[in-house]
Design a protein around this motif. Structure first.
Motif, PDB file in Angstrom:
ATOM      1  N   GLY A 211      31.150  13.609  42.894  1.00 46.40           N
ATOM      2  CA  GLY A 211      31.919  14.103  44.035  1.00 46.40           C
ATOM      3  C   GLY A 211      32.165  15.590  43.868  1.00 46.40           C
ATOM      4  O   GLY A 211      31.791  16.177  42.856  1.00 46.40           O
ATOM      5  N   ASN A 212      32.788  16.162  44.883  1.00 44.83           N
ATOM      6  CA  ASN A 212      32.945  17.618  44.896  1.00 44.83           C
ATOM      7  C   ASN A 212      34.359  18.061  44.572  1.00 44.83           C
ATOM      8  O   ASN A 212      35.281  17.259  44.572  1.00 44.83           O
ATOM      9  N   ALA A 213      34.486  19.358  44.317  1.00 47.11           N
ATOM     10  CA  ALA A 213      35.798  19.941  43.995  1.00 47.11           C
ATOM     11  C   ALA A 213      35.904  21.305  44.655  1.00 47.11           C
ATOM     12  O   ALA A 213      34.910  21.881  45.108  1.00 47.11           O
ATOM     13  N   HIS A 214      37.122  21.808  44.686  1.00 46.50           N
ATOM     14  CA  HIS A 214      37.359  23.196  45.072  1.00 46.50           C
ATOM     15  C   HIS A 214      37.542  23.997  43.787  1.00 46.50           C
ATOM     16  O   HIS A 214      38.164  23.515  42.833  1.00 46.50           O
ATOM     17  N   TYR A 215      37.017  25.212  43.776  1.00 49.95           N
ATOM     18  CA  TYR A 215      37.209  26.112  42.626  1.00 49.95           C
ATOM     19  C   TYR A 215      38.006  27.304  43.126  1.00 49.95           C
ATOM     20  O   TYR A 215      37.545  28.061  43.973  1.00 49.95           O
ATOM     21  N   TRP A 216      39.222  27.464  42.602  1.00 47.21           N
ATOM     22  CA  TRP A 216      40.156  28.489  43.069  1.00 47.21           C
ATOM     23  C   TRP A 216      40.150  29.674  42.128  1.00 47.21           C
ATOM     24  O   TRP A 216      40.121  29.499  40.905  1.00 47.21           O
ATOM     25  N   VAL A 217      40.227  30.851  42.703  1.00 47.46           N
ATOM     26  CA  VAL A 217      40.402  32.065  41.892  1.00 47.46           C
ATOM     27  C   VAL A 217      41.688  32.732  42.360  1.00 47.46           C
ATOM     28  O   VAL A 217      41.819  33.078  43.539  1.00 47.46           O
ATOM     29  N   PHE A 218      42.629  32.873  41.448  1.00 53.58           N
ATOM     30  CA  PHE A 218      43.905  33.529  41.759  1.00 53.58           C
ATOM     31  C   PHE A 218      43.988  34.820  40.959  1.00 53.58           C
ATOM     32  O   PHE A 218      43.681  34.820  39.762  1.00 53.58           O
ATOM     33  N   GLN A 219      44.424  35.864  41.633  1.00 53.52           N
ATOM     34  CA  GLN A 219      44.648  37.115  40.892  1.00 53.52           C
ATOM     35  C   GLN A 219      46.152  37.332  40.733  1.00 53.52           C
ATOM     36  O   GLN A 219      46.928  37.054  41.650  1.00 53.52           O
ATOM     37  N   MET A 220      46.545  37.835  39.581  1.00 60.57           N
ATOM     38  CA  MET A 220      47.944  38.181  39.362  1.00 60.57           C
ATOM     39  C   MET A 220      48.170  39.568  39.956  1.00 60.57           C
ATOM     40  O   MET A 220      47.317  40.453  39.820  1.00 60.57           O
ATOM     41  N   PRO A 221      49.309  39.786  40.614  1.00 58.07           N
ATOM     42  CA  PRO A 221      49.564  41.129  41.147  1.00 58.07           C
ATOM     43  C   PRO A 221      49.696  42.130  40.006  1.00 58.07           C
ATOM     44  O   PRO A 221      49.981  41.729  38.869  1.00 58.07           O
ATOM     45  N   ASP A 222      49.490  43.414  40.308  1.00 50.53           N
ATOM     46  CA  ASP A 222      49.716  44.383  39.231  1.00 50.53           C
ATOM     47  C   ASP A 222      51.223  44.577  39.067  1.00 50.53           C
ATOM     48  O   ASP A 222      52.020  44.115  39.880  1.00 50.53           O
ATOM     49  N   LYS A 223      51.599  45.252  37.977  1.00 51.39           N
ATOM     50  CA  LYS A 223      53.032  45.367  37.646  1.00 51.39           C
ATOM     51  C   LYS A 223      53.818  45.971  38.800  1.00 51.39           C
ATOM     52  O   LYS A 223      54.917  45.539  39.114  1.00 51.39           O
ATOM     53  N   ALA A 224      53.222  46.957  39.449  1.00 53.49           N
ATOM     54  CA  ALA A 224      53.949  47.679  40.490  1.00 53.49           C
ATOM     55  C   ALA A 224      54.297  46.782  41.672  1.00 53.49           C
ATOM     56  O   ALA A 224      55.354  46.906  42.266  1.00 53.49           O
ATOM     57  N   SER A 225      53.379  45.835  42.018  1.00 50.01           N
ATOM     58  CA  SER A 225      53.656  45.024  43.202  1.00 50.01           C
ATOM     59  C   SER A 225      54.285  43.674  42.858  1.00 50.01           C
ATOM     60  O   SER A 225      54.682  42.940  43.757  1.00 50.01           O
ATOM     61  N   ALA A 226      54.418  43.337  41.568  1.00 48.86           N
ATOM     62  CA  ALA A 226      55.039  42.063  41.199  1.00 48.86           C
ATOM     63  C   ALA A 226      56.545  42.148  41.472  1.00 48.86           C
ATOM     64  O   ALA A 226      57.118  43.232  41.448  1.00 48.86           O
TER      65      ALA A 226
END
Ligand SMILES: C[S@@+](CC[C@H](N)C(=O)[O-])C[C@H]1O[C@@H](n2cnc3c(N)ncnc32)[C@H](O)[C@@H]1O
Length: 232
Positions: A211-226
């Motif tokens: 069966g199939n899956a989703h592959y997610w890519v998440f980026q962490m914000p940089d320090k300035a925008s966190a």
């Protein structure tokens, strides 16, 4: 016809309970992984498990595209590393600083035996706080096959966010059925609205395993925008 070992080699879809005698999630997982650590690679290999190669190649592509450091000095955490199939692929692609953990010591020991990982810990549960791991300590966190029915709840994503560096990436697979049943995308939206991650990419409905899956890519914000207070 699939034999019982093949059926329980990876996370099961609902309704494929291994045994009626198993009452708890941990019993179920123990039978699927702890008791089959020795044959896991063979079992999943026979049936074409695409997760590790896709997750690792996404890690390589995003590192090349967005991270300034050379691949050899990128630090990676392999969450729910199992026997180390993802580590093997990451090494093939030139990554060298790879740590891993798993709920079961028997799986973690197999990963250790590959000698690919810098550090591997067993008895670490992603459904709780990863107390051995500091904030913002990895450039990339990968998590393949672990956001699955009766494994890890979507809330586990928060701990992966915590240990990943600003501007770093989390790459995680979710089976389609799991994502739908648990509203995984709702958790993603909450974290994105809180400003602690950016949903950078999703390979939807892609090859996985039975069966199939989703592959997610998440980026962490940089320090300035966190967010200025505690990120989570
Ligand atoms: C489908 S296997 C994937 C292993 C490896 N990532 C791979 O792709 O081959 C799922 C792994 O997640 C681990 N696991 C399940 N629940 C977990 C939890 N709550 N915390 C950490 N690891 C967990 C299992 O022990 C198993 O090794």
């Amino acid at each position: 016809m699939k034999n019982p070992v093949q059926q329980s080699a990876l996370d099961q879809t609902p309704g494929k309970k291994v045994s009626h005698a198993l009452d708890t999630q941990v019993d179920y997982l123990a039978q699927s992984y702890r008791d089959r650590a020795g044959t896991y690679d063979l079992d999943v290999g026979r049936q074409g498990y695409h997760g590790p190669i896709i997750v690792s190649e996404l890690a390589a592509a995003f590192q090349t595209a967005y991270l300034a450091k050379e691949r050899a000095v990128i630090t990676i955490l392999d969450a729910g590393c199992g026997t180390g199939l993802v580590g093997r692929q990451l090494k093939r692609l030139g990554f060298q600083l790879i740590d891993g953990f798993d709920l079961f010591e028997e799986m973690a020991e197999k990963a250790r035996q590959t000698r690919i990982y810098r550090d591997v810990r067993g008895d670490v549960d992603l459904n709780g706080p990863l107390s051995d791991y500091s904030n913002a300590s990895y450039d990339i966190t990968v998590c393949c096959g672990v956001f699955a029915q009766r494994h890890v709840r979507p809330g586990g994503l928060r701990e992966l966010v915590r240990v990943t560096r600003p501007n770093g990436f989390i790459i995680a697979s979710t089976r389609k059925s799991y994502a739908e049943a648990t509203c995984f995308d709702g958790e993603v939206r909450r974290l994105q609205d809180a400003g602690v991650l950016i949903a950078a990419h999703c390979l939807g409905d892609a090859r996985y395993y039975q069966g199939n899956a989703h592959y997610w890519v998440f980026q962490m914000p940089d320090k300035a925008s966190a967010p200025t207070e505690e990120r989570l």
